[in-house]
Every structure is written in structure tokens, then in C-alpha cells.
Design an enzyme around this catalytic site. Structure first.
Site, PDB file in Angstrom:
ATOM      1  N   GLY A  11     -58.643  15.253  71.109  1.00 39.12           N
ATOM      2  CA  GLY A  11     -58.796  16.583  71.715  1.00 39.12           C
ATOM      3  C   GLY A  11     -59.476  17.537  70.748  1.00 39.12           C
ATOM      4  O   GLY A  11     -59.151  17.542  69.555  1.00 39.12           O
ATOM      5  N   ARG A  72     -62.015   9.870  73.163  1.00 45.47           N
ATOM      6  CA  ARG A  72     -60.842   9.051  72.835  1.00 45.47           C
ATOM      7  C   ARG A  72     -61.311   7.621  73.082  1.00 45.47           C
ATOM      8  O   ARG A  72     -61.631   7.260  74.206  1.00 45.47           O
ATOM      9  CB  ARG A  72     -59.663   9.402  73.743  1.00 45.47           C
ATOM     10  CG  ARG A  72     -59.246  10.886  73.656  1.00 45.47           C
ATOM     11  CD  ARG A  72     -57.916  11.113  74.363  1.00 45.47           C
ATOM     12  NE  ARG A  72     -57.675  12.505  74.689  1.00 45.47           N
ATOM     13  CZ  ARG A  72     -57.134  13.400  73.865  1.00 45.47           C
ATOM     14  NH1 ARG A  72     -56.809  13.052  72.650  1.00 45.47           N
ATOM     15  NH2 ARG A  72     -56.927  14.634  74.260  1.00 45.47           N
ATOM     16  N   ASP A 103     -53.449  12.606  65.569  1.00 49.12           N
ATOM     17  CA  ASP A 103     -52.718  11.369  65.326  1.00 49.12           C
ATOM     18  C   ASP A 103     -53.527  10.085  65.600  1.00 49.12           C
ATOM     19  O   ASP A 103     -53.612   9.191  64.754  1.00 49.12           O
ATOM     20  CB  ASP A 103     -51.499  11.494  66.253  1.00 49.12           C
ATOM     21  CG  ASP A 103     -50.618  10.301  66.252  1.00 49.12           C
ATOM     22  OD1 ASP A 103     -50.647   9.583  67.256  1.00 49.12           O
ATOM     23  OD2 ASP A 103     -49.925  10.089  65.243  1.00 49.12           O
ATOM     24  N   THR A 125     -56.049  19.523  65.462  1.00 43.82           N
ATOM     25  CA  THR A 125     -55.466  19.437  66.803  1.00 43.82           C
ATOM     26  C   THR A 125     -54.675  20.711  67.071  1.00 43.82           C
ATOM     27  O   THR A 125     -54.005  21.215  66.158  1.00 43.82           O
ATOM     28  CB  THR A 125     -54.530  18.214  66.979  1.00 43.82           C
ATOM     29  OG1 THR A 125     -53.708  18.416  68.145  1.00 43.82           O
ATOM     30  CG2 THR A 125     -53.608  17.991  65.789  1.00 43.82           C
ATOM     31  N   ASP A 127     -52.088  20.904  68.681  1.00 46.27           N
ATOM     32  CA  ASP A 127     -50.663  20.585  68.866  1.00 46.27           C
ATOM     33  C   ASP A 127     -49.800  20.809  67.622  1.00 46.27           C
ATOM     34  O   ASP A 127     -48.586  20.909  67.726  1.00 46.27           O
ATOM     35  CB  ASP A 127     -50.500  19.123  69.307  1.00 46.27           C
ATOM     36  CG  ASP A 127     -51.179  18.845  70.632  1.00 46.27           C
ATOM     37  OD1 ASP A 127     -51.415  19.802  71.389  1.00 46.27           O
ATOM     38  OD2 ASP A 127     -51.477  17.663  70.915  1.00 46.27           O
ATOM     39  N   ASP A 129     -48.989  18.616  65.493  1.00 46.81           N
ATOM     40  CA  ASP A 129     -48.003  17.527  65.537  1.00 46.81           C
ATOM     41  C   ASP A 129     -48.252  16.447  64.483  1.00 46.81           C
ATOM     42  O   ASP A 129     -47.901  15.281  64.680  1.00 46.81           O
ATOM     43  CB  ASP A 129     -47.962  16.914  66.947  1.00 46.81           C
ATOM     44  CG  ASP A 129     -49.298  16.328  67.370  1.00 46.81           C
ATOM     45  OD1 ASP A 129     -50.317  16.550  66.662  1.00 46.81           O
ATOM     46  OD2 ASP A 129     -49.345  15.650  68.406  1.00 46.81           O
ATOM     47  N   ARG A 171     -48.446  18.392  73.825  1.00 46.84           N
ATOM     48  CA  ARG A 171     -48.031  16.987  73.959  1.00 46.84           C
ATOM     49  C   ARG A 171     -46.520  16.890  73.770  1.00 46.84           C
ATOM     50  O   ARG A 171     -45.797  17.523  74.522  1.00 46.84           O
ATOM     51  CB  ARG A 171     -48.784  16.123  72.945  1.00 46.84           C
ATOM     52  CG  ARG A 171     -49.105  14.721  73.455  1.00 46.84           C
ATOM     53  CD  ARG A 171     -49.818  13.923  72.407  1.00 46.84           C
ATOM     54  NE  ARG A 171     -51.211  14.296  72.298  1.00 46.84           N
ATOM     55  CZ  ARG A 171     -52.194  13.794  73.032  1.00 46.84           C
ATOM     56  NH1 ARG A 171     -51.924  12.882  73.934  1.00 46.84           N
ATOM     57  NH2 ARG A 171     -53.429  14.179  72.878  1.00 46.84           N
TER      58      ARG A 171
END
Ligand code: F6P
Length: 332
Positions: A11, A72, A103, A125, A127, A129, A171
Site C-alpha cells: 500500500g 502487491r 510487512d 505504511t 498502518d 504496524d 489492517r
């Protein structure tokens, strides 16, 4: 090292362009050739490489998205896919790769470095994360985009005296919801890391009603509510239980776009510069990150082993600031 390539994958995130610019310009300063790879690992497998110079990255620091495009790529997960990529890199005499992404990007990069090719990864990202680093490029801009949207939604919710339920991305990580919920003055946040009780949320809304306030803001992280239509479902439940009109808004891809914040531009510049210096110094596997305001690197494999530690302290601050306890001197 005489040449390297840079790609963005997964993303997109605001600040990726600032980072590409930093990679290109740092590499050129070290007298390396630098190639941009179009469409992430897909372009790497297909050999979609373009040599870049200083002007290829002019005027991109303020732009969202990624000038290199992204994808992706399933094929890169296979040994055959990565072997094709290695052949492409060898054909251009490219000796190192800088991969910017989340990730999935890191996992692909780890496998490539284990095949003997030097790679440095940069966390990009919205996120946030990737637990080995305090921040990822794009997170801060996404939180600011959510805050901007919340301000607008709150205006109309105030006029109509409605409850607003706003769904944000992330996510499996509740950071965008937690940060924007705290900064945006939400009454409640629903995040994957914590269980929630819709009756408690409604109790708060009803207590606020007693004080004459009907517009309340609830932030829902994607993936925090079981089944489809998270925010919509929560809005319907709130309306049923409280009898107060509730509307849901899913912010979606607006959170991934826009001009990057100062913080994300800064991260892009620092990470890009640091990743190039690291790979140039001979480190064959590095994940660049920031902890307590200090940029560092560690092997990609180690970075991937970190488990996200939920920020309980921040969550407690949020709960403290939203509690409907007014103290014994409260007027109502
Ligand atoms: O990882 C960034 C992210 O925007 C997540 O928050 C979201 O779940 C996902 O990407 C959406 O992915 P796609 O662009 O494939 O719809």
C-alpha cells in the site's frame, strides 16, 4: 558498491516520494548509479528499471503517492520469481536494493537478502504496524487526514445532533484509530487490540444526552468489528439502543493520499539517507527504523520478529480523558 535500485511496494503511503528523493540524491552523492524500479517487486521481476538523476526526483517531496508506483506481487514469494529478479539486477550490474513498504515488502526483501543480495528496507505504511520501529512513513499524515475529516463530520453532526461513527484503516493495527481518537476528542474507539461493549458506549452517549449533548464521535478501526460493514453496524446498534440518530462514514483511501506532513517528509529524508549509507557501508540486510527519535538499523529478519506491543499508556490517557466522571463539584 557502484549502483543500487529503489522500489516501493504494498500500500502506498504519503512520504514515500520524499524517501525516494533522499535515496536517489544520497546515492548520487556517493557516486553510485541509481535505478528506480516501477511497480515494486512486479517491476523487479520484469526488469522495469529506469536510471535516475537529481532532477528525476525534483519537486516530489511534497507529493503523496509514489512516483515509482507500487504493487502487491505474489510471484516474488516464489524462489523462481526471486531468481528472475536476481537475473534482472545482474543484467544492470545493480549491487544493492532499497525497498520501501510494509510487512509484506520486508518479508520479500528478507528472502532476497538470504539469497545473497544486499537489501535495506524502509518502513512505509500508513498502518504503523511494523513494531520494531516507533513510526512508519505515512502514519502521521493518515492521522492528520482523519482529524481533518473528523472536524468536518463533527460540524454537520453538531447541526443535526447526530452520533458519528467513523471507520479508519489500519489492517490489524488500531494505531490510526487510537491516535486520531485521542487527538480528535472521540467518545469511544473500537480497535482490534481491545474488546468493546456496545452497551457501555451507548451509556456514555446517553450520559452526554443528559448534559444536552447529542453529537458524539466514535472511531472504529477496520477489522475491529466482526463481519462486514463495521462502522455501519455500530451506527445501527447505537441508534437502536439510544434512540439518537447515528450515521457512519468510512474514510477509506482518502487516508492513503495527500501531501505528506512535515513529520513524514522528515522520516522519508532521514530513512532514505540512512538506508543508503548503511547498504553502502557493506551491511547486507538492514531494516531502518526510529526509536526515541534516533534512526537505527537491524537485520531484516530480526525486525520481522518483533510483536506489536499495544500502547496501554496512551489508551489509558484516552480513557481518562473520555470518562464521564466530573468530580464532586460538577454542576451537572
Ligand atoms: O496497508 C495499508 C492499507 O491501506 C490498510 O490499512 C488496508 O487494510 C489495506 O492497505 C487496503 O489495501 P488495498 O489497497 O489492497 O485495498
Amino acid at each position: 558498491m557502484n549502483s543500487l535500485a529503489v522500489l516501493t511496494s504494498g500500500g502506498d503511503a504519503p512520504g514515500m516520494n520524499a524517501c525516494i528523493r533522499a535515496v536517489v540524491r544520497t546515492a548520487l552523492t556517493l557516486s553510485m548509479k541509481v535505478y528506480g524500479i516501477d511497480r515494486g517487486y512486479t517491476g523487479l521481476i520484469e526488469g522495469d528499471f529506469t536510471e535516475m538523476d537529481r532532477s528525476s526526483v525534483s519537486d516530489i517531496i511534497r507529493r503523496g503517492g509514489t512516483i515509482l508506483h507500487t504493487s502487491r506481487c505474489e510471484e516474488f514469494k516464489t524462489v523462481e520469481g526471486r531468481e528472475k529478479a536476481l537475473k534482472r539486477l545482474a543484467a544492470y550490474n545493480i549491487e544493492g536494493l532499497i525497498a520501501i513498504g510494509g510487512d509484506g515488502t520486508f518479508r520479500g526483501a528478507d528472502l532476497l537478502s538470504k539469497m545473497g543480495f544486499p537489501v535495506s528496507c524502509i518502513p512505509g505504511t500508513i498502518d504503523n504496524d511494523l513494531p520494531y520501529t516507533d513510526y512508519t512513513i505515512g502514519f502521521d499524515t493518515a492521522v492528520n487526514t482523519v482529524l481533518e475529516a473528523i472536524n468536518k463530520i463533527a460540524d454537520t453532526a453538531g447541526s443535526h445532533e447526530r452520533v458519528s461513527v467513523v471507520e479508519v484503516m489500519g489492517r490489524k493495527c488500531g494505531d490510526i484509530a487510537l491516535f486520531s481518537g485521542l487527538d480528535g476528542g472521540a467518545e469511544a474507539i473500537i480497535i482490534p487490540e481491545k474488546s468493546y461493549d456496545i452497551n457501555n458506549i451507548c451509556k456514555t452517549i446517553l450520559e452526554n444526552k443528559k448534559k444536552g449533548r447529542l453529537n458524539n464521535l466514535i472511531i472504529v478501526a477496520e477489522g475491529a468489528v466482526e463481519g462486514d460493514g463495521g462502522a455501519k453496524k455500530i451506527a445501527e446498534q447505537i441508534e437502536d439502543i439510544t434512540g439518537i440518530e447515528a450515521r457512519s462514514t468510512t474514510l477509506g483511501y482518502t487516508q492513503r493520499g495527500g501531501s505528506p506532513s512535515g513529520k513524514d517528509r522528515g522520516l522519508g529524508c532521514k530513512f532514505g539517507y540512512y538506508a543508503v549509507q548503511t547498504i553502502y557501508s557493506g551491511v547486507t540486510s538492514s531494516a531502518v527504523g526510529i526509536k526515541n527519535n534516533k534512526v537505527f538499523h537491524m537485520p531484516i529478519e530480526d525486525a520481522l520478529k518483533y510483536e506489536k506491543v499495544f500502547d496501554e499508556e496512551l489508551y489509558n490517557i484516552f480513557l481518562t480523558l473520555t470518562k464521564n466522571q466530573e468530580g464532586k463539584n460538577a454542576k451537572n
